[in-house]
Structures are given as structure tokens and as C-alpha cells.
Design a protein around this motif. Structure first.
Motif, PDB file in Angstrom:
ATOM      1  N   THR A 141       8.167  75.769  82.355  1.00 21.94           N
ATOM      2  CA  THR A 141       8.621  74.767  81.959  1.00 21.94           C
ATOM      3  C   THR A 141       8.151  73.330  82.532  1.00 21.94           C
ATOM      4  N   GLY A 142       8.028  72.615  81.759  1.00 24.01           N
ATOM      5  CA  GLY A 142       7.455  70.802  82.499  1.00 24.01           C
ATOM      6  C   GLY A 142       9.771  70.282  83.092  1.00 24.01           C
ATOM      7  N   LEU A 143       9.285  69.998  84.529  1.00 23.89           N
ATOM      8  CA  LEU A 143      10.969  69.090  84.885  1.00 23.89           C
ATOM      9  C   LEU A 143      10.676  68.509  85.016  1.00 23.89           C
ATOM     10  N   GLU A 144       9.522  67.536  85.289  1.00 24.70           N
ATOM     11  CA  GLU A 144       9.874  65.965  85.334  1.00 24.70           C
ATOM     12  C   GLU A 144       8.426  65.207  85.913  1.00 24.70           C
ATOM     13  N   THR A 145       8.846  64.023  86.332  1.00 25.32           N
ATOM     14  CA  THR A 145       7.454  63.826  87.342  1.00 25.32           C
ATOM     15  C   THR A 145       8.207  62.925  88.446  1.00 25.32           C
ATOM     16  N   VAL A 146       7.823  62.626  89.386  1.00 30.36           N
ATOM     17  CA  VAL A 146       9.163  62.223  90.783  1.00 30.36           C
ATOM     18  C   VAL A 146       7.866  61.279  91.935  1.00 30.36           C
ATOM     19  N   HIS A 147       7.629  60.089  92.128  1.00 27.97           N
ATOM     20  CA  HIS A 147       7.542  59.416  93.226  1.00 27.97           C
ATOM     21  C   HIS A 147       6.855  60.136  94.293  1.00 27.97           C
ATOM     22  N   PRO A 148       6.280  60.299  94.443  1.00 25.39           N
ATOM     23  CA  PRO A 148       5.641  60.453  96.178  1.00 25.39           C
ATOM     24  C   PRO A 148       7.030  60.980  97.361  1.00 25.39           C
ATOM     25  N   ASN A 149       7.257  59.932  96.744  1.00 32.51           N
ATOM     26  CA  ASN A 149       7.944  59.075  98.333  1.00 32.51           C
ATOM     27  C   ASN A 149       9.629  59.465  98.269  1.00 32.51           C
ATOM     28  N   LEU A 150       9.691  59.925  97.014  1.00 32.70           N
ATOM     29  CA  LEU A 150      11.270  60.882  96.949  1.00 32.70           C
ATOM     30  C   LEU A 150      11.243  62.000  96.268  1.00 32.70           C
ATOM     31  N   ILE A 151       9.973  62.598  96.728  1.00 31.62           N
ATOM     32  CA  ILE A 151       9.232  64.388  96.779  1.00 31.62           C
ATOM     33  C   ILE A 151      10.497  64.732  97.288  1.00 31.62           C
ATOM     34  N   VAL A 152      10.322  65.063  98.833  1.00 32.65           N
ATOM     35  CA  VAL A 152      11.297  65.396  99.208  1.00 32.65           C
ATOM     36  C   VAL A 152      12.759  65.712  98.871  1.00 32.65           C
ATOM     37  N   GLU A 153      13.661  64.239  99.357  1.00 33.11           N
ATOM     38  CA  GLU A 153      14.943  64.611  98.483  1.00 33.11           C
ATOM     39  C   GLU A 153      15.474  65.071  97.330  1.00 33.11           C
ATOM     40  N   TYR A 154      13.893  64.940  96.337  1.00 33.52           N
ATOM     41  CA  TYR A 154      14.395  65.389  94.733  1.00 33.52           C
ATOM     42  C   TYR A 154      13.864  67.289  95.434  1.00 33.52           C
ATOM     43  N   LEU A 155      13.347  67.651  96.037  1.00 35.46           N
ATOM     44  CA  LEU A 155      12.974  69.208  96.021  1.00 35.46           C
ATOM     45  C   LEU A 155      14.183  69.602  97.047  1.00 35.46           C
ATOM     46  N   LYS A 156      15.306  69.442  97.812  1.00 36.16           N
ATOM     47  CA  LYS A 156      16.317  69.215  98.743  1.00 36.16           C
ATOM     48  C   LYS A 156      17.712  69.347  97.492  1.00 36.16           C
ATOM     49  N   LYS A 157      17.094  68.074  96.774  1.00 35.92           N
ATOM     50  CA  LYS A 157      18.450  68.898  96.048  1.00 35.92           C
ATOM     51  C   LYS A 157      18.427  70.016  94.754  1.00 35.92           C
ATOM     52  N   TYR A 158      17.340  70.073  94.291  1.00 38.21           N
ATOM     53  CA  TYR A 158      16.697  71.191  93.196  1.00 38.21           C
ATOM     54  C   TYR A 158      16.842  71.884  93.685  1.00 38.21           C
TER      55      TYR A 158
END
Length: 139
Positions: free
Chosen positions: A26-43
């Protein structure tokens, strides 16, 4: 545990994820590369991810494409930040074209079809689905 896939781009990273039984992508979303680490840590605080799958950009002759160095940097960032999550690379040739065709076939309005973030997310889904099929057939 889930499998998470990334369609890396310098402007957006399309993200897809499996269900916990690893049957549906399933598609989750798109994230700007500068925010990916923060996004993944939260996920990863709320979801267990067994493996990352990253789209590997290649030319038609199977050589790395121009964007391969950016993807390599992204993979190194994932390895450094999430050392316990193994990473698989998956050929991503044609995923964007397949995503655009799937969106068009779905009868989506032109204004929505032009949303590049949607194409990136659907590309990540196609990448993950292809990886799951490959794994099922033992390739």
C-alpha cells in the motif's frame, strides 16, 4: 512485521509498506529527502519493519543511471541510521511509467494524475509488489 519500499528522488521519496502479514503493498506517502530520517524514526516507533526495499535506478543496458549516486547516498544513510534493518535493492526501471499508466487506467482526473507525489507513491507500491512477487517465486 512490515516491509517498506522507497522510490527515491531528489525532490520526493515515494514510500510504500506491506500489511503486517506481508501480503498487500500500500502507498504510504511521499516525504522530502531532508525529512526522511525524522519520518522513519517516528514511523518505526509504532510499526515494526523487517526490511527496507530501495529502488535501484538503471539504464536500459543495466548500467547505473545518473541518479544512482543519490540512491547510494540514501542507502548509506539508511544503513547508518537504522543498522538493524536489512536493505534489498530492486530494479526500478519502468515503475514510473507503470505507475502513470495505472493511475490513468484508474480513471483519475487529469489534475490528480499530474501530481508527481502520487506517481512516486504508486511507483513505490509497484516496486514493493514486484519485490514481494520475486520473493514468492524464489528469484
Amino acid at each position: 512485521m512490515r516491509i517498506m519500499a522507497f522510490d527515491y528522488g531528489t525532490k520526493r521519496i515515494g514510500i510504500a509498506v506491506t500489511d503486517p502479514l506481508q501480503m498487500i503493498a500500500t502507498g504510504l506517502e511521499t516525504v522530502h529527502p531532508n525529512l526522511i530520517v525524522e519520518y522513519l524514526k517516528k514511523y518505526l516507533q509504532t510499526e515494526q519493519v523487517e526490511r527496507f526495499v530501495v529502488g535501484e535506478p538503471k539504464q536500459m543496458d543495466n548500467t547505473p543511471s545518473q541518479s544512482a549516486m543519490h540512491v547510494k547516498g540514501f542507502v548509506n544513510l539508511l544503513k547508518k541510521t537504522f543498522p538493524d534493518v536489512p536493505i534489498d535493492m530492486m530494479d526500478e526501471r519502468f515503475t514510473s511509467k507503470m505507475a502513470s499508466a495505472a493511475i490513468l487506467a484508474g480513471g483519475v482526473k487529469k489534475s490528480v494524475r499530474q501530481d508527481k507525489a502520487l506517481v512516486d507513491t504508486v511507483s513505490a507500491v509497484i516496486l514493493l509488489q514486484s519485490w514481494m512477487e520475486r520473493r514468492s517465486f524464489g528469484f
